[in-house]
Enzyme design. Structure first.
Site, mmCIF file in Angstrom:
data_model
loop_
_atom_site.group_PDB
_atom_site.id
_atom_site.type_symbol
_atom_site.label_atom_id
_atom_site.label_comp_id
_atom_site.label_asym_id
_atom_site.label_seq_id
_atom_site.Cartn_x
_atom_site.Cartn_y
_atom_site.Cartn_z
ATOM 1 N N ARG A 54 0.795 -1.227 0.000
ATOM 2 C CA ARG A 54 0.000 0.000 0.000
ATOM 3 C C ARG A 54 0.832 1.283 0.000
ATOM 4 N NH1 ARG A 54 -3.899 -0.534 4.800
ATOM 5 N NH2 ARG A 54 -2.706 -2.370 5.368
ATOM 6 N N LYS A 70 9.264 -1.120 2.393
ATOM 7 C CA LYS A 70 8.562 -0.256 3.350
ATOM 8 C C LYS A 70 9.454 0.241 4.478
ATOM 9 C CE LYS A 70 5.193 -1.915 6.012
ATOM 10 N NZ LYS A 70 3.809 -2.304 6.367
ATOM 11 N N GLY A 88 3.591 -15.458 7.092
ATOM 12 C CA GLY A 88 2.964 -15.069 8.342
ATOM 13 C C GLY A 88 3.982 -14.683 9.404
ATOM 14 N N GLY A 116 9.718 -3.641 12.127
ATOM 15 C CA GLY A 116 10.452 -2.622 11.382
ATOM 16 C C GLY A 116 9.590 -1.492 10.873
ATOM 17 N N ARG A 136 40.957 48.618 -14.305
ATOM 18 C CA ARG A 136 39.692 49.141 -14.801
ATOM 19 C C ARG A 136 40.009 49.986 -16.024
ATOM 20 N NH1 ARG A 136 37.334 53.481 -10.700
ATOM 21 N NH2 ARG A 136 36.786 51.846 -9.241
HETATM 22 C C1 UD1 Z 1 -0.498 -8.555 13.231
HETATM 23 C C2 UD1 Z 1 -1.016 -9.464 14.335
HETATM 24 C C3 UD1 Z 1 -2.259 -8.827 14.952
HETATM 25 C C4 UD1 Z 1 -1.928 -7.442 15.460
HETATM 26 C C5 UD1 Z 1 -1.314 -6.599 14.368
HETATM 27 C C6 UD1 Z 1 -0.812 -5.306 14.936
HETATM 28 C C7 UD1 Z 1 -0.462 -11.723 13.642
HETATM 29 C C8 UD1 Z 1 -0.969 -12.992 13.059
HETATM 30 N N1 UD1 Z 1 -1.351 -10.747 13.790
HETATM 31 O O1 UD1 Z 1 -1.491 -8.522 12.240
HETATM 32 O O2 UD1 Z 1 -2.733 -9.628 16.034
HETATM 33 O O3 UD1 Z 1 -3.109 -6.840 15.973
HETATM 34 O O4 UD1 Z 1 -0.191 -7.274 13.754
HETATM 35 O O5 UD1 Z 1 -0.407 -4.470 13.890
HETATM 36 O O6 UD1 Z 1 0.693 -11.642 14.004
HETATM 37 N N2 UD1 Z 1 5.748 -9.782 8.545
HETATM 38 C C9 UD1 Z 1 6.861 -10.437 8.107
HETATM 39 N N3 UD1 Z 1 6.714 -11.634 7.489
HETATM 40 C C10 UD1 Z 1 5.500 -12.225 7.302
HETATM 41 C C11 UD1 Z 1 4.370 -11.543 7.760
HETATM 42 C C12 UD1 Z 1 4.524 -10.314 8.380
HETATM 43 O O7 UD1 Z 1 7.978 -9.943 8.254
HETATM 44 O O8 UD1 Z 1 5.460 -13.322 6.745
HETATM 45 C C13 UD1 Z 1 5.903 -8.480 9.228
HETATM 46 C C14 UD1 Z 1 5.259 -7.369 8.421
HETATM 47 O O9 UD1 Z 1 6.206 -6.746 7.586
HETATM 48 C C15 UD1 Z 1 4.792 -6.435 9.500
HETATM 49 C C16 UD1 Z 1 4.501 -7.332 10.675
HETATM 50 O O10 UD1 Z 1 5.198 -8.526 10.423
HETATM 51 O O11 UD1 Z 1 5.830 -5.561 9.893
HETATM 52 C C17 UD1 Z 1 3.039 -7.589 10.891
HETATM 53 O O12 UD1 Z 1 2.517 -8.208 9.764
HETATM 54 P P1 UD1 Z 1 1.072 -7.885 9.212
HETATM 55 O O13 UD1 Z 1 0.802 -8.755 8.062
HETATM 56 O O14 UD1 Z 1 0.932 -6.421 9.044
HETATM 57 O O15 UD1 Z 1 0.190 -8.378 10.447
HETATM 58 P P2 UD1 Z 1 -1.271 -7.946 10.728
HETATM 59 O O16 UD1 Z 1 -2.180 -8.723 9.856
HETATM 60 O O17 UD1 Z 1 -1.400 -6.499 10.747
#
Ligand code: UD1
Ligand code: CA
Length: 457
Positions: A15, A22, A79, A102, A439
């Protein structure tokens, strides 16, 4: 108790609509990840692991000097649980693991300390906040006794759970050995088919762990950046916080909402800063300094009593006490004003030492120069320091007077107390205490008539 920190930074940041990863987007001119690493370093961890993915090379390059970081690649983003698990085998001999993000830049050391404190009584502690609108976040599910049971993600929650306003920030501290065990047991049987870090809570509870909770002082500390609006919001919040700190130190900010600090500002007493001033890098402002509107100051030492007037740009320079600079002056790297100097409008100075009391009031370029004390440099003076291939030095002795519109062709030396007649092009050294002129002679043409418009016949 040895602490290991795992920073998740693999997310794509779709996004942001950017080619840049990011975590390299900037808040106060520093990458988001830089803020997180700096805060983490203040906890003095035994180990710091960053889990990176998208745009990995750019991230590694930006942090190439951070030798303390262990880099772990998460090739596929399966995840948050999967991400932390990638770091598991790289975890050194630490007792506790703190998970940071991060893209959540404003987390404070004090908050992390209280989370670590909470974890000292348990093998798992979570950072949570209560939000009026918890939409999108994982919810903290507690039993009738108020004991934490598990976290349910928004997408997996039933309507009853969606009413819970206590949300998961994602920050947690866990016992290292148990964390590795729990992560090995997390599956991806959920709506998103992801390995959720949050699922370790239920596993911990099943293992009889009393899950502890800490909360930040300010909910913006745990806000993440997913798009440019959120980034801009956090930037403004951060700037406001910095402005507040400066005002507490006694700085008069004429409008704290129109002030930007992108670095470190050290201030004396009774400093006044007008609107739209940007401070970058490391800047020191001595007692009684005033900065005019629309001015940018980058890596400078500004001594006491200096007035920087409106619309100036100063970089890598030293401005000595009681000098007046501007309006519309450009002070470039390597400039040193000794003090009590006057630098006026449309004056550019580069890599030059200007002695005490010397004045360059209008429309001049002074580069690669050594200017003595109490020198007066007239309007439109140019040091011709560059022959197209090399740069040369101009040396001007104390008390010299350079007439307006003079060119000093370097290398050249103007003697002490010398006077250069206006409009001179000086190509060889000039003696002290004498008038030097170059000059063409002025003459009058008696017979000359001013042309007149032809009249139509
Ligand atoms: C996550 C939490 C949620 C919480 C929220 C707060 C989980 C399953 N859920 O959800 O409970 O309320 O954060 O913002 O943890 N990332 C990785 N690798 C991955 C997936 C994510 O490095 O495979 C990093 C992303 O870059 C990000 C962070 O982890 O910085 C959170 O990931 P994101 O997908 O945003 O989690 P949310 O669905 O927001
Ligand atoms: Ca998120």
């Amino acid at each position: 108790m040895k602490l290991g920190v795992v920073i998740l930074a693999a997310g794509k940041g779709t996004r942001m609509r950017s080619s840049r990863p990011k975590v390299l987007h900037k808040l106060a001119n520093r990458p988001l990840l830089r803020h997180v690493v700096n805060t983490s370093n203040k906890l003095d961890p035994a180990q710091t692991i960053v889990v990176y993915g998208h745009g990995g090379e750019a991230v590694l390059q930006d942090f190439s000097l951070d030798k303390e970081i262990t880099w772990v690649e998460q090739v596929q983003q399966l995840g948050t649980g999967h991400a932390v698990n990638q770091a598991a085998s790289s975890l050194a001999d630490v007792d506790r693991v703190l998970v940071l993000y991060g893209d959540v830049p404003l987390i404070q050391v004090s908050t992390l300390s209280s989370l670590i404190q909470a974890a000292s009584e348990s093998d798992l502690a979570l950072l949570t906040v209560n939000l009026e609108n918890p939409t999108g976040y994982g919810r903290i599910v507690r039993n009738a006794q108020g004991v934490v049971q598990r976290i349910v993600e928004q997408k997996d929650a039933i309507p009853e759970e969606l009413k819970i306003t206590e949300i998961n920030t994602g920050f947690l501290v866990a016992d290292k050995k148990r964390l590795i065990d729990w992560l090995s047991r997390v599956d991806n049987n959920n709506v998103q088919n992801e390995y959720y870090l949050t699922d370790i809570v239920e596993l911990a509870v099943a293992d009889g762990v009393d899950v502890k909770v800490a909360q930040p002082d300010d909910p913006t500390e745990v806000m993440g950046v997913n798009d440019r609006t959120q980034l801009a919001f956090l930037e403004r919040h951060y700037q406001w916080q910095q402005a507040e700190l400066l005002m507490q130190q006694g700085v008069a900010l004429l409008d704290p909402s129109r002030f930007d600090l992108r670095g470190e500002l050290i201030v004396g007493q009774d400093v006044q800063i007008d609107i739209n001033v940007i401070i970058e890098g490391r800047v020191e402002l001595g007692d009684g300094v005033s900065i005019g509107a629309n001015t940018v100051i980058r890596n400078c030492m500004i001594a006491e009593g200096v007035q920087i007037l409106e619309n100036c740009v100063l970089e890598d320079a030293v401005v000595g006490a009681e000098s007046i600079v501007g309006p519309f002056a450009r002070i470039r790297p390597g400039t040193k004003l000794a003090g009590k100097n006057k630098v006026g409008n449309f004056v550019e100075i580069k890599k030059s030492d200007i002695g005490e009391g010397s004045k360059i009031n209008h429309l001049s370029y002074i580069g690669d120069s050594l200017v003595g004390k109490n020198v007066n440099i007239g309007a439109g003076t140019i040091t011709c320091n560059y022959d197209g291939a090399n740069k040369f030095q101009t040396i001007i002795g104390d008390n010299a007077f350079i007439g307006s519109d003079s060119q000093l062709v370097a290398p050249v030396r103007i003697g002490e107390g010398a006077t250069i007649g206006a409009g001179s092009t000086i190509t060889t050294d000039t003696p002290a205490e004498m008038l030097t002129l170059s000059r063409s002679k002025q003459f009058n043409v008696k017979s000359w008539k001013r042309p007149v418009k032809k009249t139509k016949t």
